[in-house]
Design a protein around this motif. Structure first.
Motif, PDB file in Angstrom:
ATOM      1  N   PRO A 230       0.914  -0.752  -0.214  1.00  0.00           N
ATOM      2  CA  PRO A 230       0.324  -0.083  -0.196  1.00  0.00           C
ATOM      3  C   PRO A 230       0.965   1.155   0.451  1.00  0.00           C
ATOM      4  O   PRO A 230       2.154   1.676   0.803  1.00  0.00           O
ATOM      5  N   GLN A 231       0.623   2.381  -0.681  1.00  0.00           N
ATOM      6  CA  GLN A 231       1.669   3.525  -0.689  1.00  0.00           C
ATOM      7  C   GLN A 231       0.885   4.384  -0.097  1.00  0.00           C
ATOM      8  O   GLN A 231      -0.518   4.331   0.316  1.00  0.00           O
ATOM      9  N   ASN A 232       1.400   5.888  -0.511  1.00  0.00           N
ATOM     10  CA  ASN A 232       0.768   6.799   0.923  1.00  0.00           C
ATOM     11  C   ASN A 232      -0.398   6.688  -0.214  1.00  0.00           C
ATOM     12  O   ASN A 232      -1.524   6.804   1.523  1.00  0.00           O
ATOM     13  N   ASN A 233      -1.217   6.989  -1.705  1.00  0.00           N
ATOM     14  CA  ASN A 233      -2.739   7.519  -1.276  1.00  0.00           C
ATOM     15  C   ASN A 233      -2.747   6.397  -2.372  1.00  0.00           C
ATOM     16  O   ASN A 233      -3.506   6.639  -3.017  1.00  0.00           O
ATOM     17  N   ARG A 234      -1.234   5.932  -3.100  1.00  0.00           N
ATOM     18  CA  ARG A 234      -2.120   4.786  -4.068  1.00  0.00           C
ATOM     19  C   ARG A 234      -2.256   3.412  -4.041  1.00  0.00           C
ATOM     20  O   ARG A 234      -1.706   2.964  -2.943  1.00  0.00           O
ATOM     21  N   GLY A 269      -6.736   6.049   1.750  1.00  0.00           N
ATOM     22  CA  GLY A 269      -7.790   5.094   1.556  1.00  0.00           C
ATOM     23  C   GLY A 269      -7.740   4.082   2.773  1.00  0.00           C
ATOM     24  O   GLY A 269      -9.853   4.567   3.431  1.00  0.00           O
ATOM     25  N   LEU A 270      -7.500   3.331   3.290  1.00  0.00           N
ATOM     26  CA  LEU A 270      -6.915   2.628   4.330  1.00  0.00           C
ATOM     27  C   LEU A 270      -7.774   3.202   5.793  1.00  0.00           C
ATOM     28  O   LEU A 270      -8.586   2.744   6.891  1.00  0.00           O
ATOM     29  N   SER A 271      -7.086   4.291   5.921  1.00  0.00           N
ATOM     30  CA  SER A 271      -7.223   5.382   7.091  1.00  0.00           C
ATOM     31  C   SER A 271      -7.772   5.723   7.241  1.00  0.00           C
ATOM     32  O   SER A 271      -8.508   6.683   8.257  1.00  0.00           O
ATOM     33  N   GLY A 272      -8.011   6.578   5.895  1.00  0.00           N
ATOM     34  CA  GLY A 272      -9.622   8.069   6.150  1.00  0.00           C
ATOM     35  C   GLY A 272      -8.994   9.052   6.473  1.00  0.00           C
ATOM     36  O   GLY A 272      -9.194  10.344   6.945  1.00  0.00           O
ATOM     37  N   VAL A 273      -7.373   9.093   7.232  1.00  0.00           N
ATOM     38  CA  VAL A 273      -6.935   9.719   8.342  1.00  0.00           C
ATOM     39  C   VAL A 273      -5.807  10.917   6.962  1.00  0.00           C
ATOM     40  O   VAL A 273      -6.295  12.305   6.896  1.00  0.00           O
ATOM     41  N   SER A 274      -4.802  10.152   6.707  1.00  0.00           N
ATOM     42  CA  SER A 274      -4.039  11.085   5.829  1.00  0.00           C
ATOM     43  C   SER A 274      -2.850  10.374   5.124  1.00  0.00           C
ATOM     44  O   SER A 274      -2.884   8.447   5.368  1.00  0.00           O
ATOM     45  N   ASN A 275      -2.400  10.485   4.372  1.00  0.00           N
ATOM     46  CA  ASN A 275      -1.307  10.394   3.681  1.00  0.00           C
ATOM     47  C   ASN A 275       0.390   9.580   4.009  1.00  0.00           C
ATOM     48  O   ASN A 275       0.596   9.393   3.613  1.00  0.00           O
ATOM     49  N   ASP A 276       0.136  10.356   4.805  1.00  0.00           N
ATOM     50  CA  ASP A 276       1.457  10.247   6.212  1.00  0.00           C
ATOM     51  C   ASP A 276       1.672   8.762   7.343  1.00  0.00           C
ATOM     52  O   ASP A 276       0.403   9.587   7.946  1.00  0.00           O
ATOM     53  N   LEU A 277       2.481   8.555   6.950  1.00  0.00           N
ATOM     54  CA  LEU A 277       2.523   7.607   8.193  1.00  0.00           C
ATOM     55  C   LEU A 277       2.216   8.122  10.028  1.00  0.00           C
ATOM     56  O   LEU A 277       2.066   7.491  10.563  1.00  0.00           O
ATOM     57  N   ARG A 278       3.182   9.115   9.715  1.00  0.00           N
ATOM     58  CA  ARG A 278       3.174  10.136  11.592  1.00  0.00           C
ATOM     59  C   ARG A 278       2.158  10.259  11.767  1.00  0.00           C
ATOM     60  O   ARG A 278       1.530   9.781  12.559  1.00  0.00           O
ATOM     61  N   ASP A 279       0.469  10.616  10.512  1.00  0.00           N
ATOM     62  CA  ASP A 279      -0.502  11.369  10.971  1.00  0.00           C
ATOM     63  C   ASP A 279      -0.929  10.165  10.937  1.00  0.00           C
ATOM     64  O   ASP A 279      -2.613   9.725  12.421  1.00  0.00           O
ATOM     65  N   THR A 281       0.045   6.988  12.093  1.00  0.00           N
ATOM     66  CA  THR A 281       0.123   6.355  14.058  1.00  0.00           C
ATOM     67  C   THR A 281      -0.264   7.421  14.676  1.00  0.00           C
ATOM     68  O   THR A 281      -0.368   6.683  16.451  1.00  0.00           O
ATOM     69  N   GLU A 282      -0.664   8.749  14.823  1.00  0.00           N
ATOM     70  CA  GLU A 282      -0.605   9.256  16.336  1.00  0.00           C
ATOM     71  C   GLU A 282      -2.153   9.109  16.595  1.00  0.00           C
ATOM     72  O   GLU A 282      -2.861   8.596  16.831  1.00  0.00           O
ATOM     73  N   ALA A 283      -3.189   9.359  14.581  1.00  0.00           N
ATOM     74  CA  ALA A 283      -4.497   8.532  15.145  1.00  0.00           C
ATOM     75  C   ALA A 283      -4.986   7.637  15.213  1.00  0.00           C
ATOM     76  O   ALA A 283      -5.896   6.950  16.646  1.00  0.00           O
ATOM     77  N   MET A 284      -3.629   6.287  15.562  1.00  0.00           N
ATOM     78  CA  MET A 284      -4.183   4.929  15.704  1.00  0.00           C
ATOM     79  C   MET A 284      -3.977   4.744  17.035  1.00  0.00           C
ATOM     80  O   MET A 284      -4.215   4.549  18.052  1.00  0.00           O
ATOM     81  N   ASP A 285      -3.120   4.950  18.040  1.00  0.00           N
ATOM     82  CA  ASP A 285      -2.582   6.054  19.188  1.00  0.00           C
ATOM     83  C   ASP A 285      -3.462   6.810  20.094  1.00  0.00           C
ATOM     84  O   ASP A 285      -3.457   6.462  21.164  1.00  0.00           O
ATOM     85  N   ALA A 286      -3.935   7.758  18.768  1.00  0.00           N
ATOM     86  CA  ALA A 286      -5.136   7.882  19.520  1.00  0.00           C
ATOM     87  C   ALA A 286      -7.099   7.121  19.384  1.00  0.00           C
ATOM     88  O   ALA A 286      -8.142   7.586  20.290  1.00  0.00           O
ATOM     89  N   GLY A 287      -6.505   6.003  19.519  1.00  0.00           N
ATOM     90  CA  GLY A 287      -7.993   4.848  18.929  1.00  0.00           C
ATOM     91  C   GLY A 287      -8.234   4.825  17.923  1.00  0.00           C
ATOM     92  O   GLY A 287      -9.200   4.798  17.588  1.00  0.00           O
ATOM     93  N   ASN A 288      -8.291   5.464  16.142  1.00  0.00           N
ATOM     94  CA  ASN A 288      -8.969   5.719  15.955  1.00  0.00           C
ATOM     95  C   ASN A 288      -9.141   3.727  14.481  1.00  0.00           C
ATOM     96  O   ASN A 288      -7.446   3.621  14.580  1.00  0.00           O
ATOM     97  N   PRO A 289      -9.420   3.317  14.929  1.00  0.00           N
ATOM     98  CA  PRO A 289      -9.479   1.548  14.063  1.00  0.00           C
ATOM     99  C   PRO A 289      -9.103   1.807  12.652  1.00  0.00           C
ATOM    100  O   PRO A 289      -8.476   0.943  12.333  1.00  0.00           O
ATOM    101  N   ASP A 290      -9.389   2.400  11.943  1.00  0.00           N
ATOM    102  CA  ASP A 290      -8.961   2.785  10.914  1.00  0.00           C
ATOM    103  C   ASP A 290      -7.378   2.553  10.700  1.00  0.00           C
ATOM    104  O   ASP A 290      -6.388   2.209   9.447  1.00  0.00           O
ATOM    105  N   ALA A 291      -7.439   3.840  10.755  1.00  0.00           N
ATOM    106  CA  ALA A 291      -5.100   3.443  10.921  1.00  0.00           C
ATOM    107  C   ALA A 291      -5.046   2.270  11.686  1.00  0.00           C
ATOM    108  O   ALA A 291      -3.779   2.293  10.867  1.00  0.00           O
ATOM    109  N   LYS A 292      -5.098   2.095  12.637  1.00  0.00           N
ATOM    110  CA  LYS A 292      -4.732   1.282  13.334  1.00  0.00           C
ATOM    111  C   LYS A 292      -4.672  -0.329  11.621  1.00  0.00           C
ATOM    112  O   LYS A 292      -4.204  -0.646  11.855  1.00  0.00           O
TER     113      LYS A 292
END
Ligand code: ADP
Length: 392
Positions: A230-234, A269-279, A281-292
């Motif tokens: 999976p790429q950033n937004n591709r 596409g998977l996270s619905g958050v960002s194409n940057d893994l820093r954002d 993982t931040e969302a994942m740590d805050a409990g976002n299941p799509d980011a996880k």
């Protein structure tokens, strides 16, 4: 010898000027332009700046310009950026629409502006030139294959650098020397003990390559850089039947499908958050299941491809991490290597804290070494251009 590396995006122009002598090199200057509609004025301004700043005595003081071309039809390698290259880029402009037309125009601009300066194209596919037909063929009808639809592999400059540097770090000067000469002499024959490396280039775009004695035996990216992990937004890999199915079910035309696969998929596409893994993982740590999910899907895909190359090479001596994510994300590296003790790979949690620097991150007794090797693609290209000119 002064070598300029031109990085041509569809709307940007960036450059690095290196002075190279023997095995040492120095970055003299770097710069760039955004929102570019025409390259010629940018090139003129760049040459003026480099001359005003004393890096060049005149624009012709340059020895060569190197271009990191992506994909050429019926052409690869490290070659003179002449009409053959322009034709090859044009032949696959539909497959790499953001890159090929930009590089073709940039090469023409340099040719017109600095006709005496050598132009060299280093294709991102060059490192995979020695894959066998069984390794690069898709199981397609002949007419499709005759169009050039096959697995090519990308990030060749980065993976080749990993091949060379990892061999040096593992004390295999013979393999490092083979890699240095690869684009000049070809792979030749090689009888020494095997060195099997899996290289993970994990950044905005990501790929995994299997490298046997310095030569690639496979890549996660295939016909285009939209495949593999999976790429950033591709998208990365996708079953081809999903495309006609979604076209029927959602009534989407092919252009819109292509846009969504290229712009709204991947980690975004998977996270619905960002194409940057820093954002992410931040969302994942805050409990976002799509980011996880996005984070775990990336790790799963890295393990899938690394495992595939390990099996194919009959083992692995080193697993290398490079590029933005590979160099800076200890948690991801640890999870990629989790549970591999029985295979002989154990991460050293303390060494694994390294960010952005070269280090062995496995334990001293780990049979398979895990290594972080920072990427510096411009420098890698400058080195290849230097080798090309010296060989000429
Ligand atoms: P590109 O492929 O566009 O050159 P990079 O190699 O810089 O980009 O990779 C971008 C990715 O690397 C992003 O997902 C980003 O989250 C990650 N990354 C880059 N720098 C860091 C950092 N210092 N810490 C953590 N992650 C980073």
């Amino acid at each position: 010898m002064k070598i300029l590396i031109a990085n041509l995006g569809s709307t940007s122009f960036k450059y690095c000027l290196f002075t190279m002598s023997g095995s040492s090199q120095e970055l003299l200057a770097k710069g760039g332009f955004e929102r570019v509609t025409e390259y010629t004025p940018c090139i003129e301004e760049m040459l003026q700046t480099l001359t005003d700043d004393g890096h060049l005595s005149s624009p012709d003081d340059l020895d060569a310009v190197g271009f990191k071309t992506v994909l050429g039809k019926n052409l690869s390698g490290c070659v003179e950026a002449d009409d053959r290259v322009l034709e090859a880029l044009d032949g696959f402009k539909e497959v790499a629409p953001a890159h090929n037309p930009a590089y073709a125009e940039g090469i023409r601009c340099f040719r017109d502006k600095l006709p005496k300066v050598t132009r060299v194209a280093l294709f991102e596919t060059a490192f995979y030139q020695w894959m066998t037909p069984a390794e690069y063929s898709y199981a397609l009808p002949k007419a499709w294959r005759d169009l050039g639809i096959r697995r090519y592999g990308f990030h060749g400059a980065s993976h080749k650098f990993v091949a060379e540097r990892s061999a040096e770090l593992l004390g295999r000067q013979d393999v490092a020397e083979r890699v240095r000469k690869l684009y000049i002499d070809g792979p030749g024959t090689f009888d020494a003990a095997p060195l099997r490396v899996v290289s993970c280039h994990l950044g905005g775009s990501s790929s995994v390559a299997g490298i046997n004695n310095g030569v690639s035996i496979g890549a996660s990216m295939g016909f285009s850089p939209q495949s593999g992990l999976p790429q950033n937004n591709r998208i990365g890999d996708l079953d081809s039947m999903a495309i006609p199915y979604v076209s029927k079910m959602l009534g989407l035309p092919i252009d819109e499908i292509e846009r969504q696969l290229n712009k709204e998929s991947g980690l975004l596409g998977l996270s619905g958050v960002s194409n940057d893994l820093r954002d992410i993982t931040e969302a994942m740590d805050a409990g976002n299941p799509d980011a996880k999910l996005a984070y775990e899907a990336l790790i799963d895909s890295i393990r899938h491809w690394a495992g595939s190359f390990l099996f194919k090479m009959g083992g692995m001596d080193a697993l290398v991490f490079t590029a933005g994510i590979g160099e800076n994300n200890p948690d991801l590296r640890a999870r990629v290597c989790a549970g591999l003790q029985d295979l002989g790979l154990t991460i050293d949690p303390e060494a694994n804290q390294i960010r952005g620097a070269e280090a062995v991150i496995s334990t001293p007794d780990s049979k398979i070494k895990a290594i972080v090797i920072p990427a510096n693609e411009e420098l890698v290209i400058a080195r290849e251009v230097l080798r090309f000119i010296q060989a000429k």
